[in-house]
Structures are given as C-alpha cells and as structure tokens.
Scaffold this active site. Sequence first.
Site, mmCIF file in Angstrom:
data_model
loop_
_atom_site.group_PDB
_atom_site.id
_atom_site.type_symbol
_atom_site.label_atom_id
_atom_site.label_comp_id
_atom_site.label_asym_id
_atom_site.label_seq_id
_atom_site.Cartn_x
_atom_site.Cartn_y
_atom_site.Cartn_z
ATOM 1 N N HIS A 24 0.676 5.026 0.978
ATOM 2 C CA HIS A 24 0.448 6.297 1.912
ATOM 3 C C HIS A 24 0.372 7.450 0.961
ATOM 4 O O HIS A 24 1.624 7.932 0.729
ATOM 5 C CB HIS A 24 0.995 6.198 3.430
ATOM 6 C CG HIS A 24 1.128 5.383 4.257
ATOM 7 N ND1 HIS A 24 0.166 5.052 5.089
ATOM 8 C CD2 HIS A 24 1.816 3.936 4.101
ATOM 9 C CE1 HIS A 24 0.437 4.019 5.994
ATOM 10 N NE2 HIS A 24 1.441 3.396 5.230
ATOM 11 N N HIS B 223 0.980 -1.155 0.127
ATOM 12 C CA HIS B 223 0.006 -0.117 -0.064
ATOM 13 C C HIS B 223 0.785 1.401 0.041
ATOM 14 O O HIS B 223 1.976 1.286 0.559
ATOM 15 C CB HIS B 223 -0.926 0.150 1.140
ATOM 16 C CG HIS B 223 -0.228 -0.183 2.463
ATOM 17 N ND1 HIS B 223 -0.027 -1.566 2.918
ATOM 18 C CD2 HIS B 223 -0.158 0.698 3.462
ATOM 19 C CE1 HIS B 223 0.795 -1.465 4.056
ATOM 20 N NE2 HIS B 223 0.633 -0.173 4.518
HETATM 21 P P1 5GP Z 1 1.773 0.303 7.441
HETATM 22 O O1 5GP Z 1 2.170 0.261 8.830
HETATM 23 O O2 5GP Z 1 1.650 -1.108 6.999
HETATM 24 O O3 5GP Z 1 2.786 1.013 6.665
HETATM 25 O O4 5GP Z 1 0.413 0.971 7.237
HETATM 26 C C1 5GP Z 1 -0.863 0.335 7.570
HETATM 27 C C2 5GP Z 1 -1.892 1.494 7.760
HETATM 28 O O5 5GP Z 1 -3.061 0.793 7.711
HETATM 29 C C3 5GP Z 1 -1.780 2.110 8.957
HETATM 30 O O6 5GP Z 1 -1.397 3.546 8.644
HETATM 31 C C4 5GP Z 1 -3.063 1.955 9.566
HETATM 32 O O7 5GP Z 1 -3.603 2.945 10.196
HETATM 33 C C5 5GP Z 1 -4.066 1.435 8.435
HETATM 34 N N1 5GP Z 1 -5.058 0.601 9.080
HETATM 35 C C6 5GP Z 1 -5.030 -0.508 9.610
HETATM 36 N N2 5GP Z 1 -6.150 -0.921 9.771
HETATM 37 C C7 5GP Z 1 -7.036 -0.417 9.110
HETATM 38 C C8 5GP Z 1 -8.205 -0.514 8.877
HETATM 39 O O8 5GP Z 1 -9.091 -1.276 9.406
HETATM 40 N N3 5GP Z 1 -8.987 0.670 8.188
HETATM 41 C C9 5GP Z 1 -8.139 1.694 7.764
HETATM 42 N N4 5GP Z 1 -9.002 2.573 6.737
HETATM 43 N N5 5GP Z 1 -7.018 1.671 7.722
HETATM 44 C C10 5GP Z 1 -6.350 0.699 8.512
#
Ligand code: 5GP
Length: 190
Positions: free
Chosen positions: A178, A176
């Site tokens: 951001h 993903h």
């Molecule tokens: P990472 O830490 O893997 O780079 O980012 C994962 C992102 O997913 C985090 O910013 C977190 O807030 C978001 N996230 C986790 N669970 C959910 C969810 O159930 N719904 C949404 N909309 N975002 C989520």
Amino acid sequence: MAALGSISFLRSCGATTIRAFGASSLKAAPKAVAFAPFNPQRLSPPLPSRRLISHVRATSNEEDASKAAAATADSGAPTIFDKIINKEIPSTIVYEDDKVLAFRDISPQAPVHILVVPKLRDGLTQLGKAEERHVDILGQLLHAAKIVAEKEGILDGFRVVINNGPDACQSVYHLHLHVLGGRQMKWPPG
Ligand code: 5GP
C-alpha cells in the site's frame, strides 16, 4: 523500512470504526429525544466507551474476513488482483512495467492510496512467504512504490505498508504494497 517491518495498517479498521460510531448515534437519538429532555449523557455511554465498543465491533468484522481469506491463501486460486492484472476487471492503473502493476485502491484510506503488486505471484501470497528467489521482485516493488509516490507528488511524505497475515488484517493473498499519502500520517498506526 519501519513501515514494512511493522506490517500494520490504519485503513479499514479506522474507517469502519467511524461508520459504526455514526450509525449507532443515529439509531439512539430518536428514542432518547422522544421520551426525555435532551441530555447528551443519556444518548449513549461516555465517549471513550463508545469508541471502544465501536472499535471492537469493526475490528472483529475485519479480523473475521481476514481469517477467512487466510484459510484459502495457499490454495493457488486466483485472487481479485490476478483479475486486475489480467484486465478482466477494471482498475485505475497508475504505473505498469513487465513485472509490476500499480493501481488505485478501491477503498482509499488517504487521498493517495495505491496498491503495488507483482504481476506474477510466484508463491508470494504474503511477505512472510518470501524466499531467496524473490529478492529481485521485492526490490522492484519498492522501487515501483517510489516511482508511484513521485508520480503522485507525495515524495515529501508517504507511507508504504504491507499487511502480513490475519493478525495484520491482510485480506487479499497476493503480495501487495500500500502506498499512502496526500495527508498527514499519524504514528503509531492502528
Ligand atoms: P489488504 O487488506 O490485503 O492489506 O489489502 C487489500 C486491499 O485491496 C484493500 O485495501 C482493498 O480496498 C483493496 N481491494 C480489494 N478489492 C479490490 C478491487 O477489486 N479493486 C481495487 N482497486 N482494490 C481492491
């Protein structure tokens, strides 16, 4: 592209640091006020030390969670994003086409914080797993990020981040992007 290359992110490490800092201040204050005249120096260590301690605690939680997620990254089990893509759990969708979904992050780290994901993971648990066959979808994700930035009115300044692996605090193993904006971004990131 620098943002993609750096694979680093300010998000929860920074936000949690602030919460940890606030909580420790709240606990310490009543004791000190009860037994001694007010002296800010007694309430806690000097500011740089408090910041350092709080940062270490917050990032350690973040890192532990990230390591736990990494341990099952290649199990093939669906992630929370699969459930969002399949509309099994709600999200606020900002953009969608046949290959890409973009929705608001549940824990926004900026006024605009949107996640852009491929609908089909196809082995892309993280950017580090990218292969030749992923070139098209990687381009489509970046293009979708630009469309999202345009829709959100942040084309004058936005950041695209990919956290890759436990050392970058990746917590969801479905690639993903951001897309962050709506405030002045700082550099270097945390
Ligand atoms: P990472 O830490 O893997 O780079 O980012 C994962 C992102 O997913 C985090 O910013 C977190 O807030 C978001 N996230 C986790 N669970 C959910 C969810 O159930 N719904 C949404 N909309 N975002 C989520």
